[in-house]
Design a protein around this motif. Structure first.
Motif, PDB file in Angstrom:
ATOM      1  N   ASP A  70     -19.211  59.640  49.406  1.00  0.00           N
ATOM      2  CA  ASP A  70     -19.964  60.307  48.333  1.00  0.00           C
ATOM      3  C   ASP A  70     -20.416  59.353  47.235  1.00  0.00           C
ATOM      4  O   ASP A  70     -21.224  59.738  46.383  1.00  0.00           O
ATOM      5  CB  ASP A  70     -19.119  61.417  47.694  1.00  0.00           C
ATOM      6  N   TYR A  71     -19.904  58.112  47.235  1.00  0.00           N
ATOM      7  CA  TYR A  71     -20.172  57.237  46.095  1.00  0.00           C
ATOM      8  C   TYR A  71     -20.775  55.884  46.487  1.00  0.00           C
ATOM      9  O   TYR A  71     -21.635  55.368  45.776  1.00  0.00           O
ATOM     10  CB  TYR A  71     -18.876  57.006  45.308  1.00  0.00           C
ATOM     11  N   GLU A  72     -20.327  55.286  47.595  1.00  0.00           N
ATOM     12  CA  GLU A  72     -20.809  53.958  47.955  1.00  0.00           C
ATOM     13  C   GLU A  72     -22.035  54.067  48.864  1.00  0.00           C
ATOM     14  O   GLU A  72     -22.165  54.985  49.669  1.00  0.00           O
ATOM     15  CB  GLU A  72     -19.691  53.145  48.612  1.00  0.00           C
ATOM     16  N   ASP A  73     -22.935  53.099  48.717  1.00  0.00           N
ATOM     17  CA  ASP A  73     -24.210  53.093  49.416  1.00  0.00           C
ATOM     18  C   ASP A  73     -24.000  53.133  50.931  1.00  0.00           C
ATOM     19  O   ASP A  73     -23.356  52.247  51.502  1.00  0.00           O
ATOM     20  CB  ASP A  73     -24.987  51.831  49.024  1.00  0.00           C
ATOM     21  N   HIS A  74     -24.561  54.137  51.571  1.00  0.00           N
ATOM     22  CA  HIS A  74     -24.422  54.259  53.021  1.00  0.00           C
ATOM     23  C   HIS A  74     -24.995  53.044  53.744  1.00  0.00           C
ATOM     24  O   HIS A  74     -24.518  52.681  54.825  1.00  0.00           O
ATOM     25  CB  HIS A  74     -25.118  55.531  53.505  1.00  0.00           C
ATOM     26  N   ARG A  75     -25.990  52.410  53.161  1.00  0.00           N
ATOM     27  CA  ARG A  75     -26.590  51.233  53.803  1.00  0.00           C
ATOM     28  C   ARG A  75     -25.628  50.058  53.847  1.00  0.00           C
ATOM     29  O   ARG A  75     -25.817  49.136  54.658  1.00  0.00           O
ATOM     30  CB  ARG A  75     -27.862  50.829  53.058  1.00  0.00           C
ATOM     31  N   ALA A  76     -24.610  50.080  52.983  1.00  0.00           N
ATOM     32  CA  ALA A  76     -23.603  49.014  52.973  1.00  0.00           C
ATOM     33  C   ALA A  76     -22.426  49.332  53.884  1.00  0.00           C
ATOM     34  O   ALA A  76     -21.510  48.515  54.004  1.00  0.00           O
ATOM     35  CB  ALA A  76     -23.098  48.783  51.550  1.00  0.00           C
ATOM     36  N   LEU A  77     -22.447  50.494  54.514  1.00  0.00           N
ATOM     37  CA  LEU A  77     -21.319  50.956  55.316  1.00  0.00           C
ATOM     38  C   LEU A  77     -21.655  51.118  56.797  1.00  0.00           C
ATOM     39  O   LEU A  77     -20.917  50.658  57.660  1.00  0.00           O
ATOM     40  CB  LEU A  77     -20.815  52.297  54.769  1.00  0.00           C
ATOM     41  N   LEU A  78     -22.773  51.760  57.085  1.00  0.00           N
ATOM     42  CA  LEU A  78     -23.097  52.180  58.448  1.00  0.00           C
ATOM     43  C   LEU A  78     -23.690  51.026  59.250  1.00  0.00           C
ATOM     44  O   LEU A  78     -24.744  50.486  58.906  1.00  0.00           O
ATOM     45  CB  LEU A  78     -24.073  53.363  58.405  1.00  0.00           C
ATOM     46  N   GLY A  79     -22.999  50.669  60.331  1.00  0.00           N
ATOM     47  CA  GLY A  79     -23.420  49.540  61.159  1.00  0.00           C
ATOM     48  C   GLY A  79     -24.054  49.932  62.468  1.00  0.00           C
ATOM     49  O   GLY A  79     -23.925  49.197  63.462  1.00  0.00           O
ATOM     50  N   GLY A  80     -24.723  51.067  62.495  1.00  0.00           N
ATOM     51  CA  GLY A  80     -25.367  51.525  63.727  1.00  0.00           C
ATOM     52  C   GLY A  80     -24.403  52.329  64.584  1.00  0.00           C
ATOM     53  O   GLY A  80     -23.282  52.625  64.201  1.00  0.00           O
ATOM     54  N   GLU A  81     -24.849  52.675  65.782  1.00  0.00           N
ATOM     55  CA  GLU A  81     -24.043  53.532  66.657  1.00  0.00           C
ATOM     56  C   GLU A  81     -22.685  52.916  66.967  1.00  0.00           C
ATOM     57  O   GLU A  81     -21.663  53.604  66.961  1.00  0.00           O
ATOM     58  CB  GLU A  81     -24.799  53.821  67.955  1.00  0.00           C
TER      59      GLU A  81
END
Length: 280
Positions: A203-214
């Motif tokens: 809910d707080y940290e940028d999803h672009r910095a977390l999600l590494g694809g499938e």
């Protein structure tokens, strides 16, 4: 009032964590309505680092602002170890590229730990929030940009916009290889795990910095493609990449396929494989 605040925190965090966090908040704001607001934000799930606005990272105390990824102690651990591995020559500064720099924590800590005048660092990120924060942290740490008139014999840092997944990354980010060191704490959480993250993260940290694809390996493949290009790395260069749960062997293989050698897997203080380090 303090007992009521502690009770609210205890219900959300448990007694030990609540006691510690209230103490940290009180150091920032001893009492009053602002302290109550901080507790309210924490009970709602907001990370303490965003509430306090800072996070220790080695000997540094870096600014933190949502939604930029909060520096973690496991990252601090491998960066300090990397600094011990880097040989420096003040007359010939090493050139470092940090991909997905976020708060700038990795290059700024290296700039602090290595002898002054021995490192010129560049941090790249796609997020405007991250670029502003990294620049503010560099100023806070007293790390100048390469273009400042009074640089002298100091380590330098600059932040620049770029998307490592873009085919035109090198031109868009205005980077200038070859590099001696490439570092990254890239997005590495697989989509399935991302959906199960605690709300205090998602809910707080940028999803672009977390999600590494499938499969969580999207950015490692992009980095491998980059460093395998002719002339991107100096001979003897080192690439250090933070990794996620059970990714060590996969990332090791990706680095070997990119013509990197002497690949090492470093564990964090909690015994988990945390960093893949490869050499050119």
């Amino acid at each position: 009032m303090a007992s009521k605040l502690l009770s609210a925190l205890t219900a959300a965090l448990g007694p030990r964590q609540a006691t510690n966090e209230l103490r940290w908040m009180q150091r920032h704001l001893p009492s009053g309505p602002d302290l109550a607001k901080m507790v309210q934000r924490r009970v709602a799930g907001e990370p303490l680092q965003y509430i306090l606005g800072s996070q220790p990272f080695g000997p540094l105390n870096l600014l933190t602002r949502p939604p930029v990824l909060i520096p973690r102690p496991e990252t601090e651990h491998w960066v300090i170890k990397l600094a011990e591995r880097i040989t420096t020559e003040p007359q010939l500064p090493k050139r470092l590229l940090d991909l997905g720099t976020g708060s700038g924590c990795i290059p700024l800590l290296l700039c602090h730990l290595l002898p002054q005048g021995s490192l010129d660092a560049c941090g790249v990120d796609i997020s405007e929030h991250a670029l502003r924060l990294a620049t503010d942290n560099a100023e806070l740490c007293g790390t100048p940009t390469p273009t400042e008139a009074d640089v002298g014999h100091k380590n330098t840092f600059m932040a620049t916009d770029g998307n490592v997944l873009s085919p035109s990354f090198s031109a868009d980010a205005k980077i200038n290889p070859p590099y001696d060191i490439v570092t990254s704490n890239p997005p590495y959480i697989p989509r399935e795990e991302f959906l199960c993250l605690p709300r205090s993260v998602s809910d707080y940290e940028d999803h672009r910095a977390l999600l590494g694809g499938e499969d969580g390996l999207l950015f490692y493949r992009a980095i491998a493609s980059l460093v395998s290009k002719n002339g991107f790395l100096h001979p003897g260069a080192i690439v250090a990449l933070e990794i996620g749960h059970q990714q060590a062997q996969d990332v090791e293989k990706i680095m070997l396929e990119a013509n990197m050698h002497n690949v090492e897997i470093w564990s964090d203080p909690w015994g988990k494989h945390r960093t893949v380090v490869a050499h050119r």
